[in-house]
Design an enzyme around this catalytic site. Structure first.
Site, PDB file in Angstrom:
ATOM      1  N   LEU A 242      33.709  26.802  46.924  1.00 38.44           N
ATOM      2  CA  LEU A 242      32.402  26.090  46.824  1.00 38.44           C
ATOM      3  C   LEU A 242      31.906  25.302  47.847  1.00 38.44           C
ATOM      4  O   LEU A 242      32.336  24.113  48.241  1.00 38.44           O
ATOM      5  CB  LEU A 242      32.620  25.036  45.416  1.00 38.44           C
ATOM      6  N   ASP A 243      31.017  25.845  48.679  1.00 39.32           N
ATOM      7  CA  ASP A 243      30.790  25.155  49.880  1.00 39.32           C
ATOM      8  C   ASP A 243      30.012  24.014  49.842  1.00 39.32           C
ATOM      9  O   ASP A 243      28.869  24.134  49.137  1.00 39.32           O
ATOM     10  CB  ASP A 243      29.939  26.286  50.812  1.00 39.32           C
ATOM     11  N   ALA A 244      30.373  23.098  50.648  1.00 33.21           N
ATOM     12  CA  ALA A 244      29.430  21.749  50.644  1.00 33.21           C
ATOM     13  C   ALA A 244      29.001  21.298  49.521  1.00 33.21           C
ATOM     14  O   ALA A 244      28.035  20.536  49.133  1.00 33.21           O
ATOM     15  CB  ALA A 244      28.190  21.811  51.329  1.00 33.21           C
ATOM     16  N   VAL A 245      30.062  21.383  48.458  1.00 27.04           N
ATOM     17  CA  VAL A 245      29.832  21.090  46.931  1.00 27.04           C
ATOM     18  C   VAL A 245      29.293  19.442  46.848  1.00 27.04           C
ATOM     19  O   VAL A 245      28.819  19.044  45.974  1.00 27.04           O
ATOM     20  CB  VAL A 245      30.689  21.620  45.958  1.00 27.04           C
TER      21      VAL A 245
END
Length: 592
Positions: A242-245
């Site tokens: 989960l990128d840059a969540v």
């Protein structure tokens, strides 16, 4: 299996609870029950629902990941994803079982993290059959770029036109709003002025003006990403990054970071994913101070795993100063991963060496010294906006092989030993280790790529010509070959040790500032491993009696094969950057 009526009702209620928590204070209140039914249908959980596996059963000491771009390796007349697959099968099939292919979708900038179309593979890399083939041989990890998408996407073009699919997916704010509390990882203006069919709009852009933030206050955005998750599962993805969540939810008047709604979205995604595929895992990418990063474990009900972001800067500082005091203090403070969770350990990646995770762990003077040392070794510095618009260092951009070519005193002859030592520490720590491809290959700074792109991160994103790479790896005199083989040998040893299970017991040892150490014990308590590292450029000695080894056990070093017949009297001389894995259970012995 097809869920029973009772099981489906229970799962539905759980999803409803997530949704009610997420949208409790949202301006647009959804019908949570109807939305829950929609999400379950999208995930096909009304047709098939898996039983959750017992805690810790989905991973073991044999799990090793590699992180790579889809086009890191290039060969004539071959799709880069095919070249990557060929390399993994030829050189790493017995070393790694998990591959993280960084964003492999059409994009406009940020080397893939400004996604134009989430449902397509970048044709310059290959197509979905290439992804499916990799997923058949390796556990596939992919990015869910969930906070933002490309301003070149159809969604954003429809936003400009004021109509069409996705036109209402983006978060906007008034330029007159006080946004001074918002935490940013960049120095560009937060709001992008955009002319649309509905007049001038100011689009929220946490990262760059080519990456427009999505509005999860609109439930259509949530539904879209659940569709994307289902699509990835259908194509073989089993680990979702989960990128840059941490930046996901926006609430004016706050710092818009790590908000409760964000954590609840992570919990919802976990519920949907793990009931769809019992061995699927979510990993949160939250490049933040250590305590904030740890919060994404939740109560064992959020991320299955978190990136161990404080490890890279602390380990780098340890090896260039020759002092492990700060690394040791941090390790003592780290809680064991809860049941059903694990740490994702890495010391290099496609991004830089983050400095926010060192906040509160290293002083500003120590960070400044580290930056200065890295600049001497060819590194660059990227910046972020701090309090009241001040500029603060965000990350150091440098290839790890070059970062470890010397110490604060300058370059020396211990570069390879120091580099191998760093990875030996990563391999033995609690958690699952992940090698950046360029670390496995001992790739140095790519100055031409950095200069041609003008992007600091490009310095550590080299693209190898495949024939040149294979020639280097087959040349015993080449440093690429030497490092590659030594790291693979360490991996083979690790994979045979129950005490290196990702959730096996770990205690920090107190030896000296130059000898870093910790103790691992297998979950059945039959194997102990004392992991000792000389992190300095001087030889040091260690009395085995300081380790309190049980005298009736047969102790030896897994790496060198050295036996210790009298653990009460033996003194070990440890060379600069030497690693010892001293164990009482000799599953394998192989010199490195």
């Amino acid at each position: 299996m097809k869920p029973t009526t009772e099981h489906l009702a229970s799962l539905t209620q759980k999803v409803v609870h997530h949704l009610e928590s997420i949208y409790a204070s949202a301006p647009r209140q959804p019908d949570s029950a109807a939305l829950a039914d929609t999400l379950l249908r999208i995930m096909r959980l009304d047709e098939h629902c898996e039983q959750l596996q017992p805690s810790n059963s989905a991973w073991s000491e044999r799990d090793i990941a590699v992180i790579t771009y889809g086009d890191t390796l290039l060969a004539d007349s071959e799709a880069p994803l095919s070249t990557l697959h060929r390399f993994l099968n030829a050189y790493l099939h017995d070393t790694i079982n998990t591959v993280h292919i960084l964003p492999f979708f059409p994009f406009c900038s940020d080397d893939g993290f400004a996604v134009i179309d989430y449902y397509q593979v970048n044709p310059k890399l290959g197509d979905w059959p290439h992804i499916q083939a990799l997923a058949a041989d390796y556990r596939l990890m992919a990015d869910l770029v969930i906070n933002h998408c490309s301003t070149s996407s159809t969604w954003f073009q429809n936003f400009i036109n004021g109509r069409g699919y996705g036109h209402d997916y983006f978060y906007t704010a008034s330029p007159n709003t006080n946004l001074s509390d918002v935490v940013r990882p960049r120095t560009s203006p937060l709001l992008r002025e955009t002319e649309t069919a509905n007049g001038t709009q100011y689009v929220w852009c946490t990262f760059s003006h080519e990456q427009a933030d999505l509005d999860f206050g609109n439930t259509a955005v949530l539904q879209e990403f659940v569709k994307i998750i289902r699509h990835y599962l259908d194509n073989g993805v089993r680990i979702f990054r989960l990128d840059a969540v941490a930046f996901l939810w926006k609430k004016l008047g706050t710092n818009c970071l790590n908000l409760p709604e964000t954590h609840e979205v992570v919990r919802l995604i976990r519920t949907l994913i793990e009931h769809s595929c019992a061995d699927a895992v979510i990993i949160t990418e939250t490049n933040l101070p250590n305590r904030e990063n740890l919060s994404y474990f939740g109560n064992g009900n959020e991320a299955h795993s978190i990136y161990n972001f404080s490890l890279p800067p602390l380990l780098l500082n340890t090896l260039v100063t020759g002092n492990c005091r700060y690394l040791k203090q941090w390790l003592m403070s780290m809680p064991p991963a809860q049941n059903g969770t694990f740490y994702f350990n890495f010391i290099a990646s496609h991004d830089g060496i983050g400095l926010r995770p060192a906040e509160g762990l290293l002083s500003e003077a120590e960070i400044a010294s580290l930056i200065s040392t890295m600049q001497q070794f060819g590194g660059q510095v990227s910046w972020r906006s701090g309090d009241n618009g001040t500029k603060r260092p965000y990350e150091i951009n440098i290839a790890l092989f070059d970062a470890l070519q010397g110490t604060t005193k300058g370059k020396d002859a211990f570069g390879i030993e120091r580099f191998v030592c760093a990875h030996a520490i990563m391999l033995a720590l609690e958690g699952i280790p992940a090698f950046y491809m360029h670390s496995l290959l001992a790739t140095g700074n790519d100055y031409p790529r950095f200069e041609s792109t003008g992007q600091n991160r490009a310095i550590n994103r080299h693209q190898w010509d495949y024939p040149s790479l294979t020639a280097a790896l087959n040349d015993a005199q080449n440093h690429h070959h030497q490092v590659f083989e030594r790291l693979k040998a360490l991996v083979r040893i690790r994979q045979q040790q129950p005490a290196f299970h990702p959730n096996a017991t770990q205690f920090t040892l107190h030896i000296s500032d130059q000898l870093f150490g910790f103790w691992r014990q297998s979950m059945d308590r039959r194997q102990s491993i004392f992991c000792i590292y000389n992190v300095s450029d001087e030889p040091h000695s260690l009395l085995l009696s300081n380790l309190n080894l049980i005298v009736t056990d047969d102790w030896r070093d897994l790496i060198s094969g050295q036996r210790y017949d009298d653990p009460m009297m033996d003194r070990i001389d440890i060379a600069p950057y030497q690693t010892l894995w001293i164990t009482n259970r000799h599953v394998t012995e192989q010199a490195v």
